[in-house]
Design a protein around this motif. Structure first.
Motif, short mmCIF file in Angstrom:
data_model
loop_
_atom_site.label_atom_id
_atom_site.label_comp_id
_atom_site.label_asym_id
_atom_site.label_seq_id
_atom_site.Cartn_x
_atom_site.Cartn_y
_atom_site.Cartn_z
N VAL B 81 10.81 49.69 52.12
CA VAL B 81 9.70 49.94 53.62
C VAL B 81 10.47 51.09 53.39
CG1 VAL B 81 10.84 50.26 55.85
CG2 VAL B 81 10.93 47.94 55.17
N ASN B 87 16.39 58.32 57.04
CA ASN B 87 17.72 57.38 56.51
C ASN B 87 18.67 57.38 55.50
OD1 ASN B 87 17.19 55.20 56.22
ND2 ASN B 87 16.71 54.20 58.36
N ASP B 89 21.90 57.87 53.52
CA ASP B 89 23.09 57.61 53.94
C ASP B 89 23.94 59.50 53.12
OD1 ASP B 89 25.92 57.51 53.86
OD2 ASP B 89 25.43 55.15 52.93
N GLU B 91 26.69 60.65 53.71
CA GLU B 91 28.28 60.12 53.11
C GLU B 91 28.50 59.97 51.85
OE1 GLU B 91 31.66 58.93 56.12
OE2 GLU B 91 29.37 58.01 56.61
N LEU B 92 26.62 60.25 51.05
CA LEU B 92 26.85 59.92 49.77
C LEU B 92 26.27 60.73 48.74
CD1 LEU B 92 26.11 56.25 49.88
CD2 LEU B 92 28.35 56.86 49.30
N GLN B 96 24.48 57.93 44.67
CA GLN B 96 25.14 56.54 45.04
C GLN B 96 24.17 56.66 46.42
OE1 GLN B 96 28.34 59.34 47.16
NE2 GLN B 96 29.63 58.54 44.70
N ILE B 100 23.90 52.57 46.17
CA ILE B 100 24.13 51.18 46.65
C ILE B 100 23.53 50.64 47.63
CG2 ILE B 100 24.05 52.46 48.76
CD1 ILE B 100 27.62 51.00 48.20
N TYR B 101 22.03 51.00 47.35
CA TYR B 101 21.30 50.26 47.95
C TYR B 101 20.71 49.55 47.16
CZ TYR B 101 17.55 50.52 51.68
OH TYR B 101 17.13 50.88 52.99
N ARG B 103 22.67 47.78 45.50
CA ARG B 103 24.03 47.01 46.11
C ARG B 103 23.56 45.71 46.91
NH1 ARG B 103 26.38 44.38 42.85
NH2 ARG B 103 29.35 44.68 44.53
N TYR B 104 23.06 47.01 47.92
CA TYR B 104 22.90 45.87 49.66
C TYR B 104 21.92 44.86 49.02
CZ TYR B 104 24.64 49.24 52.22
OH TYR B 104 25.14 50.81 52.73
N PHE B 105 20.78 45.13 47.71
CA PHE B 105 20.04 44.29 47.52
C PHE B 105 20.26 43.11 46.33
CE2 PHE B 105 17.27 47.26 48.78
CZ PHE B 105 16.21 46.42 50.00
N GLU B 132 25.49 66.30 47.09
CA GLU B 132 24.63 65.88 48.48
C GLU B 132 23.07 65.61 49.05
OE1 GLU B 132 27.60 66.09 51.66
OE2 GLU B 132 29.89 66.22 49.67
N ARG B 148 14.26 55.34 46.85
CA ARG B 148 15.29 54.37 47.41
C ARG B 148 14.51 53.10 48.11
NH1 ARG B 148 18.24 55.20 53.46
NH2 ARG B 148 16.81 54.30 53.75
N ARG C 31 25.84 39.63 52.75
CA ARG C 31 25.96 40.60 51.23
C ARG C 31 27.26 41.27 52.57
NH1 ARG C 31 20.82 39.82 49.40
NH2 ARG C 31 21.06 38.59 47.65
N THR C 34 28.95 44.40 50.38
CA THR C 34 28.78 45.30 49.82
C THR C 34 28.80 46.93 50.83
OG1 THR C 34 26.71 44.78 50.32
CG2 THR C 34 26.91 44.55 48.34
N VAL C 42 32.49 55.98 49.64
CA VAL C 42 32.69 57.18 50.98
C VAL C 42 33.80 57.69 51.21
CG1 VAL C 42 31.94 57.76 52.79
CG2 VAL C 42 30.27 56.45 52.39
N ARG C 45 36.16 59.42 48.04
CA ARG C 45 37.15 61.47 48.19
C ARG C 45 37.47 61.57 49.27
NH1 ARG C 45 31.08 63.79 48.32
NH2 ARG C 45 31.04 61.97 49.29
N ALA C 117 23.49 58.62 62.24
CA ALA C 117 23.32 58.77 61.14
C ALA C 117 22.07 57.71 61.38
CB ALA C 117 24.47 58.12 59.99
N LYS C 118 21.97 56.24 61.46
CA LYS C 118 21.10 55.83 61.56
C LYS C 118 20.56 55.00 60.11
CE LYS C 118 18.69 57.05 64.66
NZ LYS C 118 18.12 56.18 66.51
N LEU C 119 22.47 54.47 59.70
CA LEU C 119 22.79 54.22 58.95
C LEU C 119 22.22 52.89 58.92
CD1 LEU C 119 24.05 54.79 56.18
CD2 LEU C 119 26.35 53.58 57.43
N THR C 126 17.46 46.41 54.07
CA THR C 126 17.30 45.14 52.77
C THR C 126 18.08 44.07 53.68
OG1 THR C 126 19.85 45.30 52.62
CG2 THR C 126 18.99 47.48 51.99
N PRO C 127 17.65 43.04 52.99
CA PRO C 127 18.18 41.73 52.78
C PRO C 127 19.28 41.21 53.48
CG PRO C 127 18.05 41.41 50.34
CD PRO C 127 17.77 43.37 50.87
N MET C 128 19.79 42.38 54.10
CA MET C 128 21.38 42.94 55.08
C MET C 128 20.72 42.01 56.14
SD MET C 128 24.02 44.50 53.36
CE MET C 128 24.74 45.94 53.80
#
Lengths: 257, 304, 281
Positions: B81, B87, B89, B91-92, B96, B100-101, B103-105, B132, B148, C31, C34, C42, C45, C117-119, C126-128
């Motif tokens: 998507v 959107n 991240d 902070e990464l 990364q 990390i994305y 990893r979400y999968f 960044e 991503r 998940r 994760t 994050v 650091r 942040a729309k995180l 994702t599957p989450m």
């Protein structure tokens, strides 16, 4: 004269914002110091068995004038960190202001005037409530309003200068934790500085909070000598002057077109 | 032919507002399918239902043969998507974000590391890998968001307004990347309100307006069906009364700033207009586009 | 594009029985861990900030011994026997810092990620599912809180403020307390519209911190006010911690534990469902 008028416009801008959003800050600026006074002054005070350390006065009365100062210094810290950064980066209020004939120096003066009025108003309310609670030892506590405002500004001005150099708010938490927190606990508000180890005391003398507390408590209990009073005041005024000097410089650098 | 998305009489209401009012859509494997329409046409709501992040109010919807409401996580595992607004991240770092994305999968760390390298290459961001995200340009952020969305090798990629807000150069670079994906066999669903984007990328599209489907077909078919070969655009002095030229063209559209004359031969029509003594301050002959199709179908322009 | 993804990874998690009855399907992808991984990445650091979090309680403890304790020689402990003021307040501060840390993580931080942040929008592609998000955020808050609490207990031990080996249980107890506050805080956050609403959080947390017998015993209050105080969650947390570190332990403590277990469960479910209806509209 011109500067004063222009700075006044900056002040007005803040006031307009505040009239719409005062509720958001009511808890942190008015209610929380009051709760601290009640919890520590009355609650903890009720457990106090020996007041030898503080000259035999009731703990509530010992605490009240110092808490005015601590509250002002804390308020000043928040007003001089995120608020400043926001006006540069997020809301860009300053950027908009210097697009008018207002100069960066006038922006600083307007900001400081705003903070001073906030600290003053909060201190007045706080002292009023303290008197109503019987926390005032004498009429001298009225002077604590002035000394609290002065001490708050003495911390605020250098902090404004520092905030004006930053692009990210990350270091603010460090300031809150490693400067504000120890300054709150160990500058004589809650217990005498004489309890601290010798090596720590010179560090305490550097803080605006300690000078403010000495002044406010001295005025309240009528123990303030003229010379110490002048000395403490001079130190606080010097901090304000130096802070303003750098703040103006950094504001010019940052807002230069 | 296998259908990756099948919608029948699909509707979506938000309170009393009907965003999608009964649409039928079928998306075939391997094609690039477009939803064309102005803002508020119901494109994004439809996309969110397909992406399993928004329940339907009525009708039927199958994505990859499954029901989005029951099998959300299972479907999302196999699609990618690209939302309208990035959107990422913040902070990464760039790398990364991709790792990390993955990893979400549920991919292993090793897989994520390898995939990130491959996708950084694809998005032409390898030299920015460990920086960044915030300072990246709009086009770079968009490419990273697309990269991503590919981390799980999706069979179906949903792109919501992929190039809105980008400068022309960044758009073309992005189109090139999307075209490659299509070549690799990824099924694309794209929403857009840019007709040039739809013409560039889509094999087949539906024109949406007011929550309904107004027409369906390939860009060429739609133009043939709903417009003429050429269009003559005439501009007059602002405020001047526009002459009645109906008899010179098959159809005339009156826009606030100009007249559009639909005709098979623009130059010929222009000559006749001149003969008639009408003197526009500016004239232009061009080929019909999806913009004209939309105008014909809805009586409105796409971008206003 | 090469296809490297193992199809086994694409299957949904094994059914979790009871959970499905409370949480509608599609809200959980199995998940949550994760998200914890992301937080760790994050904060890798920002370790300085993490360490800094332990600094505050240490200052508090120090000021107790140096200052406050000089005014109050002893206070009535949980069983009525006098204890030193520092030993009285230290466990309360442990409970309060478990509360503060958890509330901060679950309200301000979550609100920022959610609204600005729309995180979570990105994660839901994702599957989450929302439950993964709720559990992941709470788990991170707990990890962090656990680290602080362990440090705090270490300092208490060094200062001679621990009177019983039961104190070992104070760590899991702190985690449970943090869990409950994080879950409830997160559920509350899903109802917040703007930053201004966070004043309500302050309004709940600050009076609780100051008046739930943190700094003085319950006996200070008149009767009816005592009843009100005993209803607050922080009061239960403080009772639990004080009993454990001072070695005054009884079956009644299981009541406090149950209190927090219920808060934690209800908070998590409400948070996940609300997040679900907000993010999956």
């Amino acid at each position: 004269m011109q500067t004063l008028r222009a700075s006044w416009f900056g002040f007005e801008k803040h006031w307009l914002w505040y009239r719409r959003n005062w509720r958001a800050t009511a808890v942190s600026s008015f209610l929380s110091p009051l709760l601290f006074l009640v919890a520590l002054g009355l609650g903890f005070g009720s457990q106090v068995q020996s007041t030898a350390l503080i000259g035999g006065v009731p703990y509530l009365q010992y605490l009240a004038p110092a808490l005015v100062v601590i509250t002002a210094v804390q308020g000043a810290t928040f007003e001089s960190t995120y608020a400043i950064m926001s006006s540069f980066i997020w809301q860009k209020t300053y950027i908009g202001m210097v697009a008018t004939p207002i100069t960066p120096a006038q922006v600083v003066y307007g900001q400081v005037m705003w903070i001073a009025s906030q600290l003053f108003a909060r201190s007045v309310v706080f002292v009023g409530i303290a008197v109503a609670l019987g926390a005032a030892n004498g009429p001298g506590i009225g002077l604590a309003v002035l000394f609290a405002t002065l001490a708050g500004l003495a911390f605020s001005c250098p902090l404004i200068a520092y905030s004006a150099t930053l692009d990210k708010p990350d270091s603010f938490n460090t300031i809150f934790r490693f400067v504000l927190m120890p300054m709150t606990l160990f500058t004589g508000a809650f217990f005498p500085v004489s309890q601290l180890p010798d090596w720590l005391r010179p560090l305490v003398w550097l803080t605006p909070a300690w000078h403010g507390i000495e002044l406010a408590r001295g005025a309240t209990f009528g123990t303030l000598g003229l010379l110490p009073a002048l000395g403490h005041t001079a130190y606080l005024v010097a901090m304000i002057a130096v802070g303003l000097f750098f703040a103006v410089r950094f504001f010019y650098r940052r807002l230069a077109v | 032919m296998e259908h990756l998305v099948e919608a029948k009489a699909l509707t979506k209401h938000f309170g009393t507002f009907a965003a999608v009012r009964g649409i039928d859509v079928e998306v075939r494997r391997g094609e690039a399918f477009g939803f064309l329409g102005p803002n508020g046409a119901g494109k994004s709501s439809t996309m969110r239902m397909i992406a399993c992040v928004s329940g339907r109010t009525g009708g039927e919807l199958k994505v990859l043969g499954m029901d989005p409401e029951r099998d959300g996580p299972r479907i999302r595992a196999r699609i990618g998507v690209v939302p309208q607004l990035d959107n990422l991240d913040l902070e990464l770092t760039v790398r990364q974000n991709l790792q990390i994305y993955g990893r979400y999968f549920g991919m292993s760390r090793q897989q994520c590391r390898e995939k990130a390298v491959e996708l950084l290459e694809f998005a032409q961001l390898s030299d920015r890998a460990d920086q960044e995200v915030e300072p990246l340009s709009g086009g770079m952020k968009r490419r990273l968001t697309i990269a991503r969305s590919l981390v799980n090798d999706p069979e179906l990629l949903l792109l919501d307004e992929p190039t809105t807000g980008l400068d022309p150069q960044a758009r073309h670079l992005l189109w090139d990347r999307l075209f490659r994906l299509k070549q690799d066999g990824v099924t694309l669903i794209i929403t857009t309100h840019y007709m040039d984007e739809a013409e560039q990328l889509c094999d087949r599209l539906v024109v949406m307006d007011g929550g309904r489907i107004a027409a369906e077909g390939s860009p060429g078919e739609l133009i043939n069906r709903y417009s003429t070969k050429e269009v003559l655009e005439l501009r007059f002095q602002p405020g001047a009364e526009k002459p009645d030229l109906e008899r010179f063209a098959e159809r005339v559209e009156v826009l606030p700033d100009r007249l559009l004359l639909y005709t098979q031969d623009g130059e010929h029509t222009l000559a006749k207009v001149h003969e008639h003594g009408v003197q526009p301050i500016q004239s232009l002959v061009r080929r019909s586009s999806l913009e004209d199709v939309f105008l014909r179908l809805t009586g409105r322009t796409l971008v206003d | 594009m090469t296809r490297t993804l193992d199809p086994a990874n694409k299957t949904a998690p094994a059914s979790v029985g009871l959970v499905w009855r409370v949480i509608p399907p599609g809200l959980y992808g199995g998940r949550a861990s994760t998200l914890v991984e992301r937080s760790a990445l994050v904060n890798r650091r920002g370790w300085f900030v993490l360490v800094g979090g332990a600094f505050e309680p240490i200052l508090f403890l120090w000021s107790l011994g140096l200052g406050f304790g000089q005014f109050v020689a002893s206070v009535a402990g949980p069983d009525g026997r006098p204890v030193s003021y520092a030993a009285f307040v230290a466990p309360a501060l442990l409970a309060a810092s478990a509360m503060n840390g958890a509330v901060y993580d679950a309200t301000f931080n979550v609100f920022f990620k959610f609204k600005y942040a729309k995180l979570y929008d990105a994660m839901l592609a994702t599957p989450m599912g929302p439950l993964d998000i709720a559990m992941g955020e709470i788990a991170w808050a707990l990890l962090r809180g656990g680290l602080y609490s362990a440090g705090f207990l270490g300092v208490m031990l060094a200062m001679g403020l621990i009177a019983s080996p039961w104190a070992l249980l104070a760590l899991p107890a702190a985690l449970l307390v943090a869990f409950a506050f994080a879950a409830v805080g997160m559920a509350a956050t899903t109802f917040m519209r703007s930053w201004q609403d966070f004043d309500l959080v302050q309004l709940a947390v600050l009076p609780m911190f100051l008046f739930s017998t943190t700094f003085f015993p319950l006996s200070v209050y008149p009767g009816w006010l005592q009843t009100v105080v005993t209803w607050t969650p922080l009061y239960h947390a403080i009772e639990l911690m004080r009993g454990l570190t001072l070695g005054v332990v009884g079956w009644g403590m299981l009541g406090h534990v149950a209190y927090f277990a219920v808060l934690a469960a209800v908070g998590t479910v409400v948070a996940a469902r609300r997040l679900g209806s907000l993010l999956l509209d």
